[in-house]
Design a protein around this motif. Structure first.
Motif, PDB file in Angstrom:
ATOM      1  N   PHE A  42      -9.547  -5.984 -10.690  1.00 25.08           N
ATOM      2  CA  PHE A  42      -8.606  -5.458  -9.875  1.00 25.08           C
ATOM      3  C   PHE A  42      -7.616  -4.659 -10.388  1.00 25.08           C
ATOM      4  CE2 PHE A  42     -10.552  -7.430  -6.604  1.00 25.08           C
ATOM      5  CZ  PHE A  42     -10.523  -9.120  -6.796  1.00 25.08           C
ATOM      6  N   HIS A  43      -7.507  -4.363 -11.750  1.00 27.87           N
ATOM      7  CA  HIS A  43      -6.631  -3.627 -12.625  1.00 27.87           C
ATOM      8  C   HIS A  43      -7.397  -3.468 -14.115  1.00 27.87           C
ATOM      9  CE1 HIS A  43      -5.466  -7.419 -14.632  1.00 27.87           C
ATOM     10  NE2 HIS A  43      -4.827  -6.635 -15.782  1.00 27.87           N
ATOM     11  N   ASP A  44      -7.220  -2.284 -14.622  1.00 28.01           N
ATOM     12  CA  ASP A  44      -7.887  -1.958 -15.726  1.00 28.01           C
ATOM     13  C   ASP A  44      -7.290  -2.794 -17.010  1.00 28.01           C
ATOM     14  OD1 ASP A  44      -7.842   1.481 -14.882  1.00 28.01           O
ATOM     15  OD2 ASP A  44      -9.205   0.109 -14.573  1.00 28.01           O
ATOM     16  N   GLU A  45      -8.140  -3.513 -17.852  1.00 26.32           N
ATOM     17  CA  GLU A  45      -7.822  -4.169 -18.729  1.00 26.32           C
ATOM     18  C   GLU A  45      -9.054  -4.293 -19.929  1.00 26.32           C
ATOM     19  OE1 GLU A  45      -8.797  -8.505 -17.408  1.00 26.32           O
ATOM     20  OE2 GLU A  45      -6.619  -8.272 -17.812  1.00 26.32           O
ATOM     21  N   LYS A  46      -8.676  -4.492 -20.992  1.00 28.24           N
ATOM     22  CA  LYS A  46      -9.794  -4.615 -22.161  1.00 28.24           C
ATOM     23  C   LYS A  46      -9.678  -6.214 -22.733  1.00 28.24           C
ATOM     24  CE  LYS A  46      -9.529   0.387 -23.673  1.00 28.24           C
ATOM     25  NZ  LYS A  46      -9.704   1.191 -24.647  1.00 28.24           N
ATOM     26  N   ILE A 336      -2.601   3.908  -4.811  1.00 30.01           N
ATOM     27  CA  ILE A 336      -3.987   4.668  -4.412  1.00 30.01           C
ATOM     28  C   ILE A 336      -3.979   5.989  -4.911  1.00 30.01           C
ATOM     29  CG2 ILE A 336      -5.559   4.940  -2.457  1.00 30.01           C
ATOM     30  CD1 ILE A 336      -4.233   2.640  -0.990  1.00 30.01           C
ATOM     31  N   ASP A 337      -4.994   6.351  -5.513  1.00 23.97           N
ATOM     32  CA  ASP A 337      -5.250   7.822  -5.823  1.00 23.97           C
ATOM     33  C   ASP A 337      -5.103   8.826  -4.571  1.00 23.97           C
ATOM     34  OD1 ASP A 337      -5.121   7.469  -8.575  1.00 23.97           O
ATOM     35  OD2 ASP A 337      -7.256   7.128  -8.598  1.00 23.97           O
ATOM     36  N   GLY A 338      -4.524  10.000  -4.626  1.00 24.52           N
ATOM     37  CA  GLY A 338      -4.487  10.778  -3.448  1.00 24.52           C
ATOM     38  C   GLY A 338      -3.174  10.556  -2.664  1.00 24.52           C
ATOM     39  N   LYS A 339      -2.295   9.544  -2.931  1.00 21.84           N
ATOM     40  CA  LYS A 339      -1.169   9.515  -2.276  1.00 21.84           C
ATOM     41  C   LYS A 339      -0.193  10.635  -2.977  1.00 21.84           C
ATOM     42  CE  LYS A 339      -3.022   6.822   0.909  1.00 21.84           C
ATOM     43  NZ  LYS A 339      -3.243   7.211   2.102  1.00 21.84           N
ATOM     44  N   ASP A 340       0.828  10.798  -2.202  1.00 23.40           N
ATOM     45  CA  ASP A 340       1.986  11.522  -2.653  1.00 23.40           C
ATOM     46  C   ASP A 340       3.300  10.882  -2.389  1.00 23.40           C
ATOM     47  OD1 ASP A 340       3.583  13.843  -3.750  1.00 23.40           O
ATOM     48  OD2 ASP A 340       3.817  14.659  -1.577  1.00 23.40           O
ATOM     49  N   ILE A 341       3.836  10.310  -3.482  1.00 24.32           N
ATOM     50  CA  ILE A 341       4.854   9.458  -3.454  1.00 24.32           C
ATOM     51  C   ILE A 341       6.218  10.212  -3.879  1.00 24.32           C
ATOM     52  CG2 ILE A 341       5.938   7.178  -3.746  1.00 24.32           C
ATOM     53  CD1 ILE A 341       3.243   7.136  -2.537  1.00 24.32           C
ATOM     54  N   THR A 342       7.269  10.247  -3.265  1.00 29.95           N
ATOM     55  CA  THR A 342       8.520  11.056  -3.739  1.00 29.95           C
ATOM     56  C   THR A 342       9.700  10.007  -3.512  1.00 29.95           C
ATOM     57  OG1 THR A 342       8.792  12.080  -1.889  1.00 29.95           O
ATOM     58  CG2 THR A 342       7.796  13.250  -3.625  1.00 29.95           C
ATOM     59  N   PHE A 343      10.939  10.330  -4.317  1.00 35.20           N
ATOM     60  CA  PHE A 343      12.226   9.345  -3.987  1.00 35.20           C
ATOM     61  C   PHE A 343      13.217  10.298  -3.813  1.00 35.20           C
ATOM     62  CE2 PHE A 343       9.414   6.429  -6.164  1.00 35.20           C
ATOM     63  CZ  PHE A 343       9.546   5.058  -5.684  1.00 35.20           C
ATOM     64  N   LEU A 405       3.241   0.683 -16.593  1.00 34.51           N
ATOM     65  CA  LEU A 405       1.792   1.306 -16.325  1.00 34.51           C
ATOM     66  C   LEU A 405       0.700   0.365 -16.337  1.00 34.51           C
ATOM     67  CD1 LEU A 405       2.509   4.659 -18.709  1.00 34.51           C
ATOM     68  CD2 LEU A 405       3.664   3.946 -16.469  1.00 34.51           C
ATOM     69  N   GLU A 406       0.686  -0.538 -16.881  1.00 34.72           N
ATOM     70  CA  GLU A 406      -0.227  -1.697 -16.938  1.00 34.72           C
ATOM     71  C   GLU A 406      -0.632  -2.208 -15.364  1.00 34.72           C
ATOM     72  OE1 GLU A 406      -1.192  -3.980 -20.805  1.00 34.72           O
ATOM     73  OE2 GLU A 406       0.651  -4.506 -19.980  1.00 34.72           O
ATOM     74  N   GLN A 407       0.404  -2.008 -14.622  1.00 32.35           N
ATOM     75  CA  GLN A 407       0.353  -2.618 -13.241  1.00 32.35           C
ATOM     76  C   GLN A 407      -0.498  -1.303 -12.473  1.00 32.35           C
ATOM     77  OE1 GLN A 407       3.962  -4.063 -11.490  1.00 32.35           O
ATOM     78  NE2 GLN A 407       5.021  -4.121 -13.518  1.00 32.35           N
ATOM     79  N   VAL A 408      -0.603  -0.461 -12.930  1.00 33.15           N
ATOM     80  CA  VAL A 408      -1.178   0.654 -11.856  1.00 33.15           C
ATOM     81  C   VAL A 408      -2.737   0.620 -11.962  1.00 33.15           C
ATOM     82  CG1 VAL A 408      -1.480   3.109 -11.554  1.00 33.15           C
ATOM     83  CG2 VAL A 408       0.645   2.047 -12.415  1.00 33.15           C
ATOM     84  N   LYS A 411      -6.866   5.009 -10.821  1.00 35.22           N
ATOM     85  CA  LYS A 411      -7.135   5.464 -12.116  1.00 35.22           C
ATOM     86  C   LYS A 411      -6.362   6.952 -12.455  1.00 35.22           C
ATOM     87  CE  LYS A 411     -11.537   3.181 -12.559  1.00 35.22           C
ATOM     88  NZ  LYS A 411     -12.969   3.322 -12.711  1.00 35.22           N
ATOM     89  N   VAL A 412      -6.265   7.830 -11.453  1.00 32.23           N
ATOM     90  CA  VAL A 412      -5.862   9.138 -11.812  1.00 32.23           C
ATOM     91  C   VAL A 412      -4.291   9.060 -11.799  1.00 32.23           C
ATOM     92  CG1 VAL A 412      -5.359  11.460 -10.730  1.00 32.23           C
ATOM     93  CG2 VAL A 412      -7.754  10.435 -10.410  1.00 32.23           C
ATOM     94  N   PHE A 413      -3.944   8.199 -10.924  1.00 21.92           N
ATOM     95  CA  PHE A 413      -2.270   7.713 -11.231  1.00 21.92           C
ATOM     96  C   PHE A 413      -1.859   7.394 -12.755  1.00 21.92           C
ATOM     97  CE2 PHE A 413      -0.762   7.978  -6.654  1.00 21.92           C
ATOM     98  CZ  PHE A 413       0.383   8.586  -6.975  1.00 21.92           C
ATOM     99  N   ARG A 414      -2.940   6.260 -12.864  1.00 19.32           N
ATOM    100  CA  ARG A 414      -2.545   5.784 -14.374  1.00 19.32           C
ATOM    101  C   ARG A 414      -2.777   6.781 -15.424  1.00 19.32           C
ATOM    102  NH1 ARG A 414      -5.050   2.251 -18.338  1.00 19.32           N
ATOM    103  NH2 ARG A 414      -4.051   0.408 -18.638  1.00 19.32           N
ATOM    104  N   LEU A 415      -3.763   7.620 -15.401  1.00 19.72           N
ATOM    105  CA  LEU A 415      -4.164   8.578 -16.466  1.00 19.72           C
ATOM    106  C   LEU A 415      -2.791   9.651 -16.535  1.00 19.72           C
ATOM    107  CD1 LEU A 415      -5.897   9.847 -18.501  1.00 19.72           C
ATOM    108  CD2 LEU A 415      -7.121  11.226 -16.640  1.00 19.72           C
TER     109      LEU A 415
END
Length: 592
Positions: A42-46, A336-343, A405-408, A411-415
């Protein structure tokens, strides 16, 4: 059309199922001690932080906090609904899922049908109350309420669209006009529309307030927010939690926004009811508000299901920025990739209501178009805390950013976030940043065995619920559940429900309990308590539970004593009550 899946079948199916068989087919697991470990899906880790307990039949990730039973895993991993997850596990066992029809008289199905009937009746009652409030607003006696809405610039069309009304400034007028039967008395209380004073007199919860109905996705009124038009200390008053209303799972104005815009291009999340309706008054009809709570994961899921573009709008002061930062921390694991978030942060001393009045629709929308996106806001806040001109400052930025960043998981957001961090640190090779994260994981994993679960404040109720979850057979030690029903303590309703479930099914397991409660609003809290490391020896568990249970009973007795003392001061006690109070004082004084 399929009906209900009987509870007995679900519990029996889970008793036959080994969670390792379900997860092991999808995630490579390796045994370490009594548990299995693997990399979290459920999240990227090594490094492996995803653990599985065959004894408890649950999983837990030390990295992202994902937890639950085999059913939870399939729902999250395969993106299945609850019935689909049950179907999947049943097919692994070669079993056909039975569905009850309307003529089936099984006790569990009857209970679920009864629950549906209560919800239906509550929806009907809340609709009647909404109509009553709207009628009251139109009366000549409600001139103060009418003037208030006029001063706020709301026209008849907006008032009607949002079903805004007025709760008369009378102790029981709403109750007297709505409630006609004994069943409606029960429903009125269950809907949170009444409060009782110390001597048991019932009063309407909402009095002398502009009423904002809160609607679910189907348009049912499930709760109210009330804004006083008098000088009361509580400017806003909200409905309490009820069988049909859980405030962390709802957004005010979402139904109306979706009705107005079938294909929502964007949503703006603001603070209050009046902000939502004022923006709608100016043609900005895509605003929603959290219901007096901080932004939750459930709010994020609602927003992402509704639209691909979300604008978080806050006041420009320190409190507004702090609230935005808290929202960002909730957002990161949900991205989620493809979502646009602004503050968007409004000018000093402005809120959405005041600012849209000042600059109008075009001015407001032009302003929020210039708002920083998620990555800009995140790094803007972090950069305020460091000096990038020094090596130490860059090291501090790395230590601040990497845990976020580890919480993201997207994949595209994280990159994109990693690349941005790399530019600030002067690292152009992405593998160097990944190495920093891997080193951070290694450091964190060294502490897993000693402190695997985040600490939480242990209260009497949390100890009881946590131990009962992990040792369901403890339920047999509780002989009198009914005495608990009369007390008002946080968590007591959850404890009672679990006790009844464990006593009805003496061999129930932790995983079966979590699955039974999978759609309850408190499921996340139960999942956390199910993984609680209590550090008690096995031979101490029963005595710890027994002693904590005694503390609960003492609290119940003390609360009853306080009720009788309060009643004695106000209206006096009956002979039986005087005897009861004397006994309570004697019993509790001996405990002291």
């Amino acid at each position: 059309m399929k009906g209900l899946i009987p509870r007995d079948f679900i519990l029996d199916l889970l008793a036959r199922t080994n969670i390792l068989d379900v997860i092991g087919k999808r995630v490579k697991m390796k045994k370490k001690g009594n548990n299995y470990f693997g990399c979290c899906p459920f999240h990227d880790e090594k490094t492996a932080s995803f653990s599985l307990s065959e004894k408890k039949q649950i999983y837990y990730c030390f990295g992202c906090g994902a937890t639950g039973s085999a059913v939870n895993f399939l729902m999250q991993y395969e993106r299945l609904s609850f019935p689909e997850a049950i179907e999947e596990i049943a097919s692994m066992q070669g079993i056909r899922v039975p569905y009850t029809d309307n003529e089936n008289n099984q006790a569990d199905a009857s209970k679920q049908i009864e629950s549906r009937n209560v919800r239906r009746d509550l929806y009907s009652l809340m609709s009647k109350i909404t109509d009553f409030y709207q009628q009251q607003l139109a009366l000549s006696t409600s001139v103060d309420a009418q003037k208030y809405l006029e001063q706020r610039g709301l026209n008849a069309e907006i008032i009607a669209r949002y079903k805004i009304g007025y709760a008369p400034n009378s102790k029981q007028l709403t109750f007297q006009n709505i409630v006609k039967t004994e069943n409606e008395v029960v429903l009125y209380d269950k809907a949170g529309m009444s409060v009782n004073n110390d001597i048991g007199n019932r009063y309407d919860r909402f009095r002398g307030r502009i009423m904002f109905p809160i609607r679910d996705r189907q348009g049912n009124v499930i709760a109210f927010g009330g804004r006083t038009i008098f000088n009361e200390s509580a400017k806003y008053l909200n409905s309490p939690e009820t069988p049909i209303f859980h405030k962390g799972f709802q957004l005010y104005g979402l139904y109306e926004a979706q009705e107005t815009n079938r294909n929502l291009k964007q949503l703006i999340i603001v603070e209050g009811y009046m902000d939502v309706v004022s923006l709608a008054q100016y043609g900005i009809d895509y605003a929603v508000a959290a219901l007096g709570t901080a932004t939750s994961e459930e709010h994020i899921k609602l927003l992402f299901r509704a639209t691909d573009s979300v604008i978080f709008c806050y006041d420009g002061d320190k409190a507004g920025r702090n609230a935005a930062w808290r929202a960002l921390n909730v957002l990161l694991p949900c991205l989620i990739d493809g979502k646009d978030i602004t503050f968007a942060f409004l000018p000093q001393d402005e809120d959405p209501d005041s600012y849209v009045r000042k600059v109008g629709k075009d001015g407001f929308e032009d302003y929020i178009k210039k708002a920083p996106n998620l990555s800009e806001f995140l790094f803007d806040e972090l950069l305020k805390q460091v000096d990038l001109k020094s090596a130490e400052g860059k090291a501090k930025l790395s230590s601040l950013a990497i845990p976020l960043l580890e919480q993201v998981k997207a994949k595209v957001f994280r990159l994109n976030l990693l690349q941005k961090l790399g530019r600030y640190l002067g690292l152009l090779d992405l593998s160097q940043i990944e190495q920093l994260i891997a080193n951070n994981n290694i450091s964190e994993n060294r502490t897993i065995d000693s402190a695997p679960v985040p600490k939480m404040k242990l209260t009497t109720m949390r100890i009881l619920i946590g131990l009962l979850l992990q040792y369901p057979n403890l339920a047999k030690m509780v002989s009198d559940i009914n005495v608990m029903r009369q007390v008002n303590l946080a968590g007591i309703d959850i404890f009672i429900e679990l006790l009844e479930l464990c006593q009805q099914y003496p061999n129930i397991t932790t995983a079966q309990i979590l699955t039974e409660c999978i759609n309850r609003p408190y499921n996340k809290q139960l999942s956390r308590l199910a993984t609680w490391e209590y550090h008690y020896q096995d031979d101490e568990i029963e005595s710890i539970f027994s002693n904590t249970l005694k503390e609960l009973y003492d609290n119940i007795l003390a609360q009853r004593q306080d009720e009788l003392i309060a009643k004695e001061r106000v209206s006096g006690l009956s002979t039986a009550e005087k005897k009861e109070l004397a006994t309570l004082i004697l019993v509790l004084s001996k405990k002291d």
